[in-house]
Design a protein around this motif. Structure first.
Motif, short mmCIF file in Angstrom:
data_model
loop_
_atom_site.label_atom_id
_atom_site.label_comp_id
_atom_site.label_asym_id
_atom_site.label_seq_id
_atom_site.Cartn_x
_atom_site.Cartn_y
_atom_site.Cartn_z
N PHE A 53 -13.97 -3.67 4.85
CA PHE A 53 -13.02 -4.79 4.73
C PHE A 53 -11.60 -4.32 5.04
N VAL A 54 -11.23 -3.17 4.47
CA VAL A 54 -9.90 -2.61 4.73
C VAL A 54 -9.73 -2.30 6.21
N ILE B 11 -3.82 -3.30 -3.26
CA ILE B 11 -4.81 -3.80 -4.22
C ILE B 11 -5.90 -2.77 -4.46
N CYS B 12 -6.42 -2.20 -3.39
CA CYS B 12 -7.50 -1.20 -3.51
C CYS B 12 -7.02 0.05 -4.23
N ALA B 13 -5.83 0.55 -3.88
CA ALA B 13 -5.31 1.77 -4.49
C ALA B 13 -4.99 1.57 -5.97
N VAL B 14 -4.34 0.45 -6.31
CA VAL B 14 -4.00 0.18 -7.70
C VAL B 14 -5.25 -0.04 -8.54
N LEU C 172 -3.82 7.84 -0.65
CA LEU C 172 -3.80 8.39 0.71
C LEU C 172 -4.86 7.74 1.59
N TRP C 173 -6.06 7.61 1.03
CA TRP C 173 -7.16 7.08 1.85
C TRP C 173 -6.95 5.62 2.24
N PHE C 174 -6.66 4.78 1.27
CA PHE C 174 -6.56 3.35 1.57
C PHE C 174 -5.39 3.02 2.51
N PHE C 175 -4.26 3.70 2.31
CA PHE C 175 -3.13 3.42 3.20
C PHE C 175 -3.36 4.02 4.58
#
Length: 205
Positions: free
Chosen positions: A25-26, A42-45, A162-165
């Motif tokens: 999705f990301v 949203i995913c990181a938080v 780091l991963w999600f961004f």
């Protein structure tokens, strides 16, 4: 302190890079360039909240019941080893999965912010695996680091950020890179190596 932080970073990345609905999705949102920073945040938080809950909750439990430490250590090592072997099997015998970047861009109209937010939250909080990975597994292994479990959590949270961004902002490039089954084999191979090394480190004297 550094060992705990890097352990959290390595394990966090290994757990999070595995292919799944949330990562796809990301990726797709990044490829479409729709609400990219919002989705990554949203995913990181969400990951950070779950990791902190697991580290603090299970950490307090282990402090109250000291004999749980070796049990948790061996259980965590067994889980990591099994996870690593499964990833190694996928790398050795790939299923042919790949990201269809072209299909990801095929959408008649931009998605509304509310729809994107609700979808992202559902893929994160309604996925039972996220609780196993962040709350139980990361929380359990963090407890084996004693007072340094806070630094383990810092490393794990940093891995999520780091991963999600990186995934969201680099989606255009990753969409092309991950368009072949071979790329996923390399990714699974990386996951397998890190998981198995971490499993050994938990029980090696």
């Amino acid at each position: 302190m550094l060992f705990a932080s890097f352990s959290g970073l390595g394990l966090g990345l290994s757990l999070i890079v595995a292919i799944g609905a949330q990562n796809l999705f990301v990726l797709r949102q990044g490829i479409r360039r729709e609400h990219v920073l919002l989705v990554a945040t949203i995913c990181a938080v969400s990951d950070a909240v779950l990791i902190v809950a697991g580290v603090t909750g299970l950490g307090l439990l282990v402090e109250g019941v000291p004999w749980l430490v070796p049990v948790v250590r061996w259980a965590g090592a067994a889980f990591l080893l099994a996870y690593g072997l499964l990833a190694a099997r996928r790398a050795w015998r790939p299923s042919g999965q790949a990201l269809d970047a072209h299909a990801a861009t095929e959408r008649p109209a931009p998605a509304r912010r509310t729809t994107v937010v609700l979808t992202c939250l559902a893929l994160t909080w309604l996925n039972p695996h996220v609780y196993l990975d962040t709350v139980f597994l990361l929380g359990s292994i963090a407890a084996t680091h004693g007072d340094d479990r806070v630094w383990f959590a810092v490393g794990a949270v940093a891995a999520s950020v780091l991963w999600f961004f990186a995934l969201a902002l680099g989606a255009r490039l990753l969409g092309r890179v991950l368009a072949t089954p071979r790329a996923w084999r390399v990714l699974d191979g990386f996951v397998a190596v890190v998981m198995i090394l971490l499993a050994v480190s938990l029980v090696w004297p």
